[in-house]
Design a protein around this motif. Structure first.
Motif, mmCIF file in Angstrom:
data_model
loop_
_atom_site.group_PDB
_atom_site.id
_atom_site.type_symbol
_atom_site.label_atom_id
_atom_site.label_comp_id
_atom_site.label_asym_id
_atom_site.label_seq_id
_atom_site.Cartn_x
_atom_site.Cartn_y
_atom_site.Cartn_z
ATOM 1 N N ALA A 64 42.582 175.273 42.134
ATOM 2 C CA ALA A 64 42.335 176.693 41.874
ATOM 3 C C ALA A 64 42.656 177.552 43.086
ATOM 4 C CB ALA A 64 40.883 176.902 41.456
ATOM 5 N N LEU A 65 42.455 177.020 44.277
ATOM 6 C CA LEU A 65 42.714 177.787 45.490
ATOM 7 C C LEU A 65 44.194 177.810 45.849
ATOM 8 C CD1 LEU A 65 39.695 176.637 47.700
ATOM 9 C CD2 LEU A 65 40.054 178.893 46.689
ATOM 10 N N LYS A 66 44.863 176.665 45.711
ATOM 11 C CA LYS A 66 46.268 176.589 46.115
ATOM 12 C C LYS A 66 47.202 177.221 45.100
ATOM 13 C CE LYS A 66 45.975 172.504 49.068
ATOM 14 N NZ LYS A 66 46.473 171.126 49.322
ATOM 15 N N ALA A 67 46.767 177.252 43.837
ATOM 16 C CA ALA A 67 47.613 177.787 42.759
ATOM 17 C C ALA A 67 48.916 176.991 42.674
ATOM 18 C CB ALA A 67 47.866 179.277 42.977
ATOM 19 N N HIS A 68 49.973 177.607 42.117
ATOM 20 C CA HIS A 68 51.263 176.931 41.920
ATOM 21 C C HIS A 68 51.075 175.615 41.178
ATOM 22 C CE1 HIS A 68 53.044 179.940 44.475
ATOM 23 N NE2 HIS A 68 52.194 179.637 45.448
ATOM 24 N N GLN A 69 50.273 175.653 40.120
ATOM 25 C CA GLN A 69 50.003 174.472 39.321
ATOM 26 C C GLN A 69 50.735 174.574 37.979
ATOM 27 O OE1 GLN A 69 48.049 171.973 40.611
ATOM 28 N NE2 GLN A 69 47.933 173.248 42.456
ATOM 29 N N ARG A 70 50.999 173.404 37.404
ATOM 30 C CA ARG A 70 51.522 173.357 36.050
ATOM 31 C C ARG A 70 50.365 173.569 35.081
ATOM 32 N NH1 ARG A 70 52.889 168.980 34.085
ATOM 33 N NH2 ARG A 70 54.748 169.505 32.866
ATOM 34 N N PRO A 71 50.632 174.144 33.898
ATOM 35 C CA PRO A 71 49.576 174.227 32.887
ATOM 36 C C PRO A 71 49.049 172.837 32.551
ATOM 37 C CG PRO A 71 51.407 175.655 32.304
ATOM 38 C CD PRO A 71 51.862 174.853 33.488
ATOM 39 N N LYS A 72 47.734 172.694 32.539
ATOM 40 C CA LYS A 72 47.148 171.378 32.305
ATOM 41 C C LYS A 72 45.701 171.523 31.885
ATOM 42 C CE LYS A 72 45.872 170.689 37.187
ATOM 43 N NZ LYS A 72 45.983 169.777 38.354
ATOM 44 N N LEU A 73 45.142 170.380 31.461
ATOM 45 C CA LEU A 73 43.735 170.291 31.082
ATOM 46 C C LEU A 73 43.143 169.071 31.769
ATOM 47 C CD1 LEU A 73 41.211 170.870 29.316
ATOM 48 C CD2 LEU A 73 42.308 169.542 27.506
ATOM 49 N N GLU A 74 42.105 169.292 32.554
ATOM 50 C CA GLU A 74 41.424 168.198 33.254
ATOM 51 C C GLU A 74 39.949 168.203 32.860
ATOM 52 O OE1 GLU A 74 42.816 165.967 35.035
ATOM 53 O OE2 GLU A 74 44.788 166.813 35.514
ATOM 54 N N VAL A 75 39.423 167.001 32.587
ATOM 55 C CA VAL A 75 38.021 166.850 32.209
ATOM 56 C C VAL A 75 37.270 166.175 33.352
ATOM 57 C CG1 VAL A 75 36.405 165.842 30.565
ATOM 58 C CG2 VAL A 75 38.631 166.679 29.775
ATOM 59 N N TYR A 76 36.214 166.853 33.834
ATOM 60 C CA TYR A 76 35.366 166.297 34.884
ATOM 61 C C TYR A 76 33.945 166.134 34.335
ATOM 62 C CZ TYR A 76 39.289 167.597 37.881
ATOM 63 O OH TYR A 76 40.532 167.714 38.431
ATOM 64 N N ASP A 77 33.090 165.558 35.141
ATOM 65 C CA ASP A 77 31.731 165.251 34.669
ATOM 66 C C ASP A 77 30.951 166.500 34.292
ATOM 67 O OD1 ASP A 77 32.191 162.571 35.057
ATOM 68 O OD2 ASP A 77 31.369 162.560 37.095
ATOM 69 N N ASP A 78 31.073 167.548 35.099
ATOM 70 C CA ASP A 78 30.235 168.730 34.896
ATOM 71 C C ASP A 78 30.998 169.941 34.367
ATOM 72 O OD1 ASP A 78 27.961 167.399 35.869
ATOM 73 O OD2 ASP A 78 28.581 167.792 37.943
ATOM 74 N N SER A 79 32.293 169.812 34.177
ATOM 75 C CA SER A 79 33.056 170.980 33.733
ATOM 76 C C SER A 79 34.414 170.566 33.187
ATOM 77 C CB SER A 79 33.245 171.983 34.883
ATOM 78 O OG SER A 79 34.013 171.396 35.929
#
Length: 327
Positions: A64-79
């Motif tokens: 989120a801070l660095k940006a320049h990411q590809r569209p994606k979906l990540e699942v973590y324990d709390d969010s």
């Protein structure tokens, strides 16, 4: 850094406490409320406070801070962490600019992190606040509304690019288009803009299909049909992008073919005129040797006859080339 922060209880907005921990605890305690925090281009120090309060995963925070990411979906324990790339079409410059939008979805909160001016969410938030029935469904409703807004705008941008392509096609097939480099430059620029657009739309299809057909935490099952609708719209946008890319490639091929035909025409004209000029050049070369035993030099009409023969042969060759379309 924080653009907007509000607590939504039973679909109605209320001001959240300044302390994020207190606001989040209030949302979790009531059970029918959630906190929506909007953040714009935070620094690492600024976002550290938010990430600790919401217990966001460090890897997602780094993205989120660095940006320049590809569209994606990540699942973590709390969010749940979703990356979207909204696009903006600038009509004055005929350019497509992509921003970045990160969405953290938890049990009772939504955190949106924006990068770039093209990712504004004020209109989405205002529209949701006008429809409490949708907001009652909590963070899932916010994720759906944001995704739907981004994807619908893709279709609008694709329509604008379609208009630009029609203008390019008219320019390519206009008389004299092969004589200017501006046409080729515009085609290559359009290809680059389309590539930027494709980077936003293409990778997003898989995350939307996961939300529509998979069992994703923090997303209510009732929302699957809505995400299927978003996925359908995204498929339309991707098909439009693919079609535009093929048409641009065809337009470029047609332009290059016209340039090749134009060059061939120029070479034929040059060759034809070279053949015509070769006749008087040959005659001048022969008579320029000044041999004394050339009988026609003693004729009174020798010079006019030589000039007349050269002119006649030039006219015959010129007529032949003209009839064949070389001149």
């Amino acid at each position: 850094m924080i653009v907007d922060s509000a607590l939504y209880r039973n679909g109605r907005r209320s001001e959240a406490a300044e302390d994020l921990s207190v606001a989040l605890d209030e949302a979790r305690t009531t059970g029918d409320a959630f906190l929506w925090l909007g953040v714009f281009e935070p620094t690492e120090e600024e976002f550290d406070h938010v990430s600790r309060k919401f217990a966001l995963h460090p890897l997602a925070v780094e993205d989120a801070l660095k940006a320049h990411q590809r569209p994606k979906l990540e699942v973590y324990d709390d969010s749940l962490f979703v990356v979207l790339k909204p696009v903006v079409y600038e009509a004055a410059a005929d350019t497509v600019t992509a921003g970045e939008l990160m969405v953290f979805v938890g049990d009772s909160f939504v955190v949106t992190v924006r990068h770039g001016e093209g990712a504004a969410l004020s209109a989405v938030r205002h529209r949701l606040e006008q429809d409490p029935e949708v907001l009652r469904h909590g963070p899932t409703a916010v994720l759906y509304a944001i995704s739907d807004s981004v994807v619908d705008h893709y279709i609008d941008v694709a329509a604008e690019l379609q208009t630009d392509l029609e203008e390019l096609e008219t320019e390519v097939f206009a008389p004299g288009s092969a004589d200017t480099k501006n046409t080729a430059s515009r085609i290559y620029t359009a290809k680059r803009q389309l590539l930027e657009f494709r980077r936003a739309t293409g990778p997003l299809l898989q995350p939307m299909e996961r939300l529509a057909f998979g069992n994703v935490p923090f997303v209510d099952e009732y929302a699957r049909p809505f995400f299927r609708d978003v996925a359908d719209h995204l498929t339309r946008a991707n098909e439009s992008v693919e079609g535009l890319d093929r048409l641009l490639s065809d337009a470029l091929s047609a332009y290059l073919a016209q340039v090749g035909v134009r060059q061939n025409d120029d070479m034929r004209k040059i060759s034809a005129w070279a053949a015509i000029v070769a006749i008087p050049t040959l005659g001048a070369g022969i008579y320029g040797m000044n041999f004394t035993n050339m009988q026609e030099l003693d004729y009174r009409w020798g010079y006019p006859m030589a000039v007349a023969v050269m002119v006649f042969l030039c006219l015959v060759i010129h007529h032949t080339f003209k009839r064949r379309g070389w001149l």
